[in-house]
Every structure is written in structure tokens, then in C-alpha cells.
Design an enzyme around this catalytic site. Structure first.
Site, PDB file in Angstrom:
ATOM      1  CG  ASN A   1      -6.841  -1.462   1.166  1.00 47.10           C
ATOM      2  OD1 ASN A   1      -6.258  -1.063  -0.194  1.00 47.10           O
ATOM      3  ND2 ASN A   1      -6.536  -1.574   1.624  1.00 47.10           N
TER       4      ASN A   1
ATOM      5  CB  CYS B   1      -1.044   0.380   1.654  1.00 49.72           C
ATOM      6  SG  CYS B   1      -1.737  -1.562   0.999  1.00 49.72           S
TER       7      CYS B   1
ATOM      8  CG  HIS C   1      -3.479   3.665   2.294  1.00 50.49           C
ATOM      9  ND1 HIS C   1      -3.828   2.455   0.600  1.00 50.49           N
ATOM     10  CD2 HIS C   1      -3.510   1.763   2.794  1.00 50.49           C
ATOM     11  CE1 HIS C   1      -3.759   1.160   1.224  1.00 50.49           C
ATOM     12  NE2 HIS C   1      -3.971   0.880   2.412  1.00 50.49           N
TER      13      HIS C   1
HETATM   14  O1  UT7 Z   1      -4.043  -1.599   3.759  1.00 49.55           O
HETATM   15  C1  UT7 Z   1      -3.558  -2.572   4.528  1.00 49.55           C
HETATM   16  C2  UT7 Z   1      -3.305  -1.950   5.849  1.00 49.55           C
HETATM   17  N1  UT7 Z   1      -4.898  -2.456   6.110  1.00 49.55           N
HETATM   18  C3  UT7 Z   1      -5.377  -1.824   6.766  1.00 49.55           C
HETATM   19  O2  UT7 Z   1      -5.685  -1.232   7.435  1.00 49.55           O
HETATM   20  C4  UT7 Z   1      -6.632  -2.877   7.530  1.00 49.55           C
HETATM   21  C5  UT7 Z   1      -6.858  -2.848   8.847  1.00 49.55           C
HETATM   22  N2  UT7 Z   1      -7.305  -3.289   9.870  1.00 49.55           N
HETATM   23  C6  UT7 Z   1      -8.927  -3.201   9.548  1.00 49.55           C
HETATM   24  O3  UT7 Z   1      -9.434  -2.314   8.658  1.00 49.55           O
HETATM   25  C7  UT7 Z   1      -9.887  -3.546   9.870  1.00 49.55           C
HETATM   26  O4  UT7 Z   1      -9.060  -4.888  11.650  1.00 49.55           O
HETATM   27  C8  UT7 Z   1     -11.443  -5.119   9.425  1.00 49.55           C
HETATM   28  C9  UT7 Z   1     -11.986  -4.119   8.503  1.00 49.55           C
HETATM   29  C10 UT7 Z   1     -10.008  -5.873   9.234  1.00 49.55           C
HETATM   30  C11 UT7 Z   1     -11.667  -5.677  10.665  1.00 49.55           C
HETATM   31  O5  UT7 Z   1     -12.614  -5.022  11.595  1.00 49.55           O
HETATM   32  P1  UT7 Z   1     -12.382  -5.206  13.191  1.00 49.55           P
HETATM   33  O6  UT7 Z   1     -13.208  -4.045  13.484  1.00 49.55           O
HETATM   34  O7  UT7 Z   1     -10.629  -5.203  13.400  1.00 49.55           O
HETATM   35  O8  UT7 Z   1     -12.887  -6.338  13.629  1.00 49.55           O
HETATM   36  P2  UT7 Z   1     -12.753  -7.869  13.761  1.00 49.55           P
HETATM   37  O9  UT7 Z   1     -11.433  -8.635  12.842  1.00 49.55           O
HETATM   38  O10 UT7 Z   1     -11.474  -8.002  14.977  1.00 49.55           O
HETATM   39  O11 UT7 Z   1     -13.956  -9.151  13.926  1.00 49.55           O
HETATM   40  C12 UT7 Z   1     -15.027  -8.968  14.722  1.00 49.55           C
HETATM   41  C13 UT7 Z   1     -15.492  -9.791  14.213  1.00 49.55           C
HETATM   42  C14 UT7 Z   1     -15.533 -10.831  14.366  1.00 49.55           C
HETATM   43  O12 UT7 Z   1     -16.734 -12.173  14.294  1.00 49.55           O
HETATM   44  P3  UT7 Z   1     -16.433 -12.632  16.823  1.00 49.55           P
HETATM   45  O13 UT7 Z   1     -14.688 -13.298  16.486  1.00 49.55           O
HETATM   46  O14 UT7 Z   1     -16.318 -11.630  17.102  1.00 49.55           O
HETATM   47  O15 UT7 Z   1     -17.359 -13.327  16.662  1.00 49.55           O
HETATM   48  C15 UT7 Z   1     -14.756 -11.351  12.800  1.00 49.55           C
HETATM   49  O16 UT7 Z   1     -15.223 -12.971  12.388  1.00 49.55           O
HETATM   50  O17 UT7 Z   1     -16.185  -9.240  13.156  1.00 49.55           O
HETATM   51  C16 UT7 Z   1     -16.740 -10.277  12.411  1.00 49.55           C
HETATM   52  N3  UT7 Z   1     -15.778 -10.100  10.923  1.00 49.55           N
HETATM   53  C17 UT7 Z   1     -17.494 -10.407  10.245  1.00 49.55           C
HETATM   54  N4  UT7 Z   1     -18.086 -10.500  10.430  1.00 49.55           N
HETATM   55  C18 UT7 Z   1     -19.051  -9.301   9.523  1.00 49.55           C
HETATM   56  C19 UT7 Z   1     -14.762  -9.985   9.912  1.00 49.55           C
HETATM   57  N5  UT7 Z   1     -14.867  -9.510   8.782  1.00 49.55           N
HETATM   58  C20 UT7 Z   1     -16.310  -9.347   8.955  1.00 49.55           C
HETATM   59  C21 UT7 Z   1     -17.304  -9.246   8.112  1.00 49.55           C
HETATM   60  N6  UT7 Z   1     -18.601  -9.946   8.166  1.00 49.55           N
HETATM   61  N7  UT7 Z   1     -17.407  -9.006   6.362  1.00 49.55           N
END
Ligand code: UT7
Length: 326
Positions: free
Chosen positions: A283, A112, A253
Site C-alpha cells: 500500500n 490514499c 487504491h
Molecule cells: O490504505 C488505507 C486503507 N487501509 C485499508 O484499507 C486496510 C484495511 N484493513 C486490512 O487490510 C486488514 O484489516 C489487515 C490486513 C490490516 C488485517 O487483516 P484482518 O484479517 O482484518 O486481521 P485482524 O486485524 O482482524 O487480525 C487477525 C489476527 C489477530 O490475531 P488474534 O487477535 O486473532 O490472535 C492479529 O493480531 O491476525 C493477527 N495479525 C497478524 N498475524 C501475523 C495482525 N497482523 C499480523 C501479521 N502477522 N502481520
């Protein structure tokens, strides 16, 4: 003498993939995606459309905006992690198709941060006097490394390209004022595509383990992204004795709206000064900054004299920033 961005361009493929479309593929919802990421839709290439096809269109626009002929380009740098193939470089393919027969050509792999890394390389070539016109292209077909069965990642990425022509300026207070690049390879496994290279070459078992797709530990990445993006913006301003009030636009980004809001809050920077398009494109990795930059230039937001800060974060880990007086 300084380097300066003489023209910008961008291109996104026609096919729109909405959150509702993704609800058909994985267990997710429009409300989760919008709330947790800010993304509403993203673009996806047509079958057979590759990284070079997007990059060349962005490049043609940037050359037209800069009023530079392809024959006058000395070097083409393509920032990408989803090039047409491992060999040759996507830059070489674009060089031929643009008819930029004098130009040297190579790719840069910095995920990125690829655009800011490539801009920094262009700046060094120009300030050294070696080259006059460098075409910097960032083009990504993230859909080619997206696992459409993994809801943690497939909702995040999109395809697109942006390009700039970098040339010289003798004007004292215009141009690329500085660039800062960083990396911390200890965290290389936070975001990666494990297969398809020399450690896990293409094979049936590699495909069966789905190693050709992007893997990300999103939550850990999120926290580091907020911290390093804040540091990157502060580092960009410090050498010039500039403050947040001096910034006309931050072009970051585009990974997640919550990251950008947190960064804005820590910096005391109003979101009105943050150029955003992740709601429409998701992204797009290296392409996200030049895509947002081109939109802001064409919309007349960024004008001659505007002070622009670029800030990126991504796999590697890498982070980077730059300051441009437009
Ligand atoms: O470009 C390179 C750099 N990349 C980034 O900077 C990305 C950085 N990270 C993020 O943007 C976020 O961490 C995400 C958008 C990827 C995820 O958001 P989060 O608030 O960190 O969620 P999480 O990974 O902690 O997951 C929370 C919950 C989980 O369920 P449980 O374990 O709490 O039951 C996930 O399984 O959300 C669930 N989950 C989803 N639910 C519905 C993860 N993806 C999804 C989804 N739809 N697409």
C-alpha cells in the site's frame, strides 16, 4: 473543453523488502501476509531519499510521455502524507528541481485518496481556463511513518510515486469525464499519525509514545473500505449511463487484495479488469493509483479509447472516484 491525462510516469526506490525480511522484524509469516493482504514485497527508500526524490523521477517520466517541457507547466500539485518536511510544500521543492519556474505549487493532504483529489483540483483549474498544464504527483515514503515493531501495520505499506500531466482536450468523448470526492471526518481516528503536527509537536514524550507512526484499526477500516469503494464505482458510472460491462479497467487504491476481490464480487466485475500491483509494492497510499495506472499504460493494457474507473479509499476518512476515457 475537458481535461485529459497527457502522460504518465512512476518511480519506486530500489530496495525490496520481502515478507521474509519482515519475519526477521516482527512475529509474522509470509503465508499470513500473502493470505490476509496479497502483498509479497514492497519498496523502501535509501537513507536520505525523500518524498521529493521519488516524486521528481515520476514527474520527469510523465513530462517525457506527455512531450511537455517543465517550463510549460503552470501548476504542480503533490498529493502526499509523507512530504519532505512540514514546511515548505514538497511541490515547491519539486518545482525548483524540475526547473518549472512558471509553475505555482502546493501539496494536497487526502491520504490514499490524495491522487484522485489532486486530479480533481487539476481538472477544475483546467476547465476554468486558468491553467493549461498541471503536473499531478503522488509520492509517499510510508516507511518514514511505519512502526517497524507493529505487525498490524508494518507489513502493509511501501514507498513509491506516480505522476500524470493533465492538459486540455477538445475531443468530445475523451478525457476526464467526472470525479466524485467524499469525506467523513467522524472516522478520522481509524487511520492516523497522531504526532508531529500541532496537536502533539515533536518532543521526547511524543517519540516515547511512538505517536510519529501510523496507527490503524484495520478490521473496521476493511469493512468500510469494501462498502465505500463499491459505492464510489457505482457513483462514478451513474451520471454517464455506463455499466460494469463498459469498464475496461478499474484502477483502485491498492490496500488489500481481499478488499478488491470483495468489491469486484459486489460489482460483478471480473478481477481481470482490475489493475493490481500490490503484490509487488504494498500500500503506497496516494501513490498507489498513479503507479498502477502508469504500469498499465506502459504495458499497453490501457490504450486510447479505454474506459478507466479510478477508486480510492483512505484516512480521513476519504473516498473518491473518477472516470477517464483514455
Ligand atoms: O490504505 C488505507 C486503507 N487501509 C485499508 O484499507 C486496510 C484495511 N484493513 C486490512 O487490510 C486488514 O484489516 C489487515 C490486513 C490490516 C488485517 O487483516 P484482518 O484479517 O482484518 O486481521 P485482524 O486485524 O482482524 O487480525 C487477525 C489476527 C489477530 O490475531 P488474534 O487477535 O486473532 O490472535 C492479529 O493480531 O491476525 C493477527 N495479525 C497478524 N498475524 C501475523 C495482525 N497482523 C499480523 C501479521 N502477522 N502481520
Amino acid at each position: 473543453m475537458r481535461s485529459h491525462i497527457l502522460g504518465t510516469g512512476s518511480y519506486v526506490p530500489k530496495q525490496v523488502l520481502t515478507n521474509a525480511d519482515l519475519e526477521q522484524l516482527v512475529d509474522t509469516s509470509d503465508s499470513w501476509i500473502v493470505e490476509r493482504t496479497g502483498i509479497r514485497e514492497r519498496r523502501k527508500v535509501a537513507p536520505g531519499e525523500a518524498c521529493s526524490d521519488l516524486g521528481i523521477r515520476a514527474a520527469q517520466q510523465a513530462l517525457a510521455a506527455a512531450n511537455i517541457q517543465s517550463a510549460d507547466v503552470d501548476l504542480i500539485i503533490v498529493a502526499t502524507c509523507t512530504g519532505d518536511s512540514p514546511l515548505p510544500s514538497t511541490a515547491s521543492l519539486i518545482q525548483y528541481r524540475l526547473g518549472a519556474s512558471r509553475a505555482a505549487a502546493f501539496d494536497i493532504s487526502a491520504a490514499c485518496c490524495g491522487f484522485v483529489y489532486a486530479l480533481s483540483a487539476a481538472d477544475a483549474f483546467i476547465r476554468s481556463g486558468q491553467y493549461r498544464h498541471v503536473l499531478v504527483i503522488a509520492s509517499e515514503v510510508m516507511s518514514s511513518v511505519t512502526d517497524w515493531t507493529d505487525r498490524n501495520t508494518c507489513v502493509l505499506f511501501g514507498d513509491g510515486a506516480g505522476a500524470v500531466v493533465v492538459g486540455r482536450t477538445e475531443e468530445e468523448d475523451r478525457g476526464l469525464l467526472s470525479v466524485h470526492l467524499h469525506a467523513d471526518g467522524r472516522l478520522s481516528d481509524l487511520i492516523c499519525v497522531p504526532g508531529g503536527g500541532s496537536s502533539f509537536p515533536a518532543s521526547e514524550s511524543m517519540l516515547a509514545e511512538r505517536l510519529q507512526y501510523v496507527k490503524m484499526r484495520g478490521n473496521e477500516t476493511f469493512k468500510i473500505a469494501v462498502k465505500t469503494m463499491e459505492e464510489a464505482v457505482r457513483e462514478a458510472l451513474a451520471p454517464h449511463n455506463l455499466t460494469m460491462d463498459d469498464i475496461d479497467y478499474l484502477v483502485p487504491h491498492q490496500a488489500n487484495i481481499r478488499i478488491l476481490k470483495a468489491v469486484g464480487q459486489r460489482l460483478g466485475l471480473s478481477m481481470e479488469k482490475v489493475v493490481l500491483n500490490l503484490d509487488r509494492f504494498g500500500n503506497t497510499s496516494a501513490a498507489s493509483i498513479p503507479l498502477a495506472l502508469d504500469e498499465a499504460v506502459r504495458a499497453g493494457q490501457i490504450r486510447p479509447g479505454s474506459l478507466i474507473v479510478l477508486a480510492a479509499f483512505g484516512a480521513g476518512l476519504t473516498w473518491a472516484s473518477g472516470v477517464v476515457r483514455w
